[in-house]
Motif scaffolding. Structure first.
Motif, PDB file in Angstrom:
ATOM      1  N   THR A  67       5.978  -4.919  10.992  1.00 27.04           N
ATOM      2  CA  THR A  67       4.694  -4.241  10.828  1.00 27.04           C
ATOM      3  C   THR A  67       4.791  -3.158   9.757  1.00 27.04           C
ATOM      4  N   ALA A  68       5.895  -2.432   9.746  1.00 27.40           N
ATOM      5  CA  ALA A  68       6.077  -1.388   8.736  1.00 27.40           C
ATOM      6  C   ALA A  68       6.136  -1.991   7.335  1.00 27.40           C
ATOM      7  N   GLN A  69       6.792  -3.139   7.198  1.00 21.86           N
ATOM      8  CA  GLN A  69       6.854  -3.802   5.892  1.00 21.86           C
ATOM      9  C   GLN A  69       5.475  -4.285   5.466  1.00 21.86           C
ATOM     10  N   LYS A  70       4.707  -4.836   6.397  1.00 20.15           N
ATOM     11  CA  LYS A  70       3.351  -5.290   6.078  1.00 20.15           C
ATOM     12  C   LYS A  70       2.479  -4.116   5.661  1.00 20.15           C
ATOM     13  N   ILE A  71       2.628  -2.997   6.343  1.00 16.86           N
ATOM     14  CA  ILE A  71       1.854  -1.803   5.994  1.00 16.86           C
ATOM     15  C   ILE A  71       2.214  -1.349   4.587  1.00 16.86           C
ATOM     16  N   GLU A  72       3.497  -1.366   4.259  1.00 18.33           N
ATOM     17  CA  GLU A  72       3.932  -0.937   2.927  1.00 18.33           C
ATOM     18  C   GLU A  72       3.367  -1.852   1.838  1.00 18.33           C
ATOM     19  N   VAL A  73       3.415  -3.164   2.072  1.00 17.91           N
ATOM     20  CA  VAL A  73       2.886  -4.116   1.089  1.00 17.91           C
ATOM     21  C   VAL A  73       1.387  -3.923   0.931  1.00 17.91           C
ATOM     22  N   ASN A  74       0.679  -3.792   2.047  1.00 18.40           N
ATOM     23  CA  ASN A  74      -0.771  -3.605   1.979  1.00 18.40           C
ATOM     24  C   ASN A  74      -1.147  -2.274   1.347  1.00 18.40           C
ATOM     25  N   GLN A  75      -0.313  -1.251   1.555  1.00 19.97           N
ATOM     26  CA  GLN A  75      -0.567   0.049   0.928  1.00 19.97           C
ATOM     27  C   GLN A  75      -0.435  -0.069  -0.592  1.00 19.97           C
ATOM     28  N   LYS A  76       0.556  -0.824  -1.065  1.00 20.63           N
ATOM     29  CA  LYS A  76       0.719  -1.030  -2.508  1.00 20.63           C
ATOM     30  C   LYS A  76      -0.477  -1.798  -3.074  1.00 20.63           C
ATOM     31  N   LYS A  77      -0.925  -2.832  -2.348  1.00 21.09           N
ATOM     32  CA  LYS A  77      -2.092  -3.596  -2.796  1.00 21.09           C
ATOM     33  C   LYS A  77      -3.329  -2.709  -2.853  1.00 21.09           C
ATOM     34  N   LEU A  78      -3.477  -1.853  -1.842  1.00 20.07           N
ATOM     35  CA  LEU A  78      -4.628  -0.946  -1.809  1.00 20.07           C
ATOM     36  C   LEU A  78      -4.599   0.016  -2.988  1.00 20.07           C
ATOM     37  N   ASN A  79      -3.434   0.575  -3.277  1.00 18.69           N
ATOM     38  CA  ASN A  79      -3.323   1.494  -4.417  1.00 18.69           C
ATOM     39  C   ASN A  79      -3.642   0.782  -5.729  1.00 18.69           C
ATOM     40  N   LYS A  80      -3.182  -0.458  -5.852  1.00 19.31           N
ATOM     41  CA  LYS A  80      -3.461  -1.232  -7.057  1.00 19.31           C
ATOM     42  C   LYS A  80      -4.958  -1.508  -7.177  1.00 19.31           C
ATOM     43  N   GLN A  81      -5.601  -1.864  -6.077  1.00 19.68           N
ATOM     44  CA  GLN A  81      -7.044  -2.113  -6.097  1.00 19.68           C
ATOM     45  C   GLN A  81      -7.830  -0.838  -6.405  1.00 19.68           C
ATOM     46  N   LYS A  82      -7.374   0.286  -5.885  1.00 22.67           N
ATOM     47  CA  LYS A  82      -8.046   1.554  -6.193  1.00 22.67           C
ATOM     48  C   LYS A  82      -7.937   1.882  -7.678  1.00 22.67           C
TER      49      LYS A  82
END
Length: 130
Positions: A67-82
């Motif tokens: 779950t922590a790894q998924k959160i980290e990947v999704n956080q990177k995707k979110l930052n890229k989308q922002k």
């Protein structure tokens, strides 16, 4: 205690009662076996409980790390989308400017005004030397 009279005397001597050797050791062996069985049963029960709880802890830890790894990947995707969204907002604001829009259309789509000649020059000076 046994009372025993001495020969040719009125005096009696108290002696401890002799124990039967066959009943006491067999009883002691039985008790040892029972205690040993109880210890083995408790040990097996403890091992089962330990394995069950250990597997639960390991399972929870694996779930947590995934779950922590998924959160980290999704956080990177979110930052890229922002970042992409902020770039697009800047571009929308620039496209509202008429001069920028004309320049953008001329560069990207090679449009020109009527009677205007367009020359393409290389952007890199090193490309000319090669």
């Amino acid at each position: 205690m046994e009372v025993r009279k001495l020969a040719n005397s009125n005096v009696s001597v108290l002696e401890p009662k002799q124990q039967k050797t066959s009943t006491k050791p067999s009883r002691s062996n039985f008790e040892r076996k029972v205690h040993k069985r109880r210890l083995v049963a408790l040990g097996v029960l403890f091992a089962i409980v330990l394995l069950t709880l250990g597997s639960q802890i390991i399972s929870a830890h694996m779930t947590y790390t995934s779950t922590a790894q998924k959160i980290e990947v999704n956080q990177k995707k979110l930052n890229k989308q922002k970042a992409t969204q902020s770039d697009l907002k800047v571009e929308i604001n620039q496209l509202q400017n008429k001069n920028y829009l004309e320049k953008y259309i001329r560069e990207k789509y090679m449009y020109s005004k009527p009677g205007e000649l367009i020359y393409n020059l290389p952007d890199n000076v090193n490309a000319i030397q090669k």
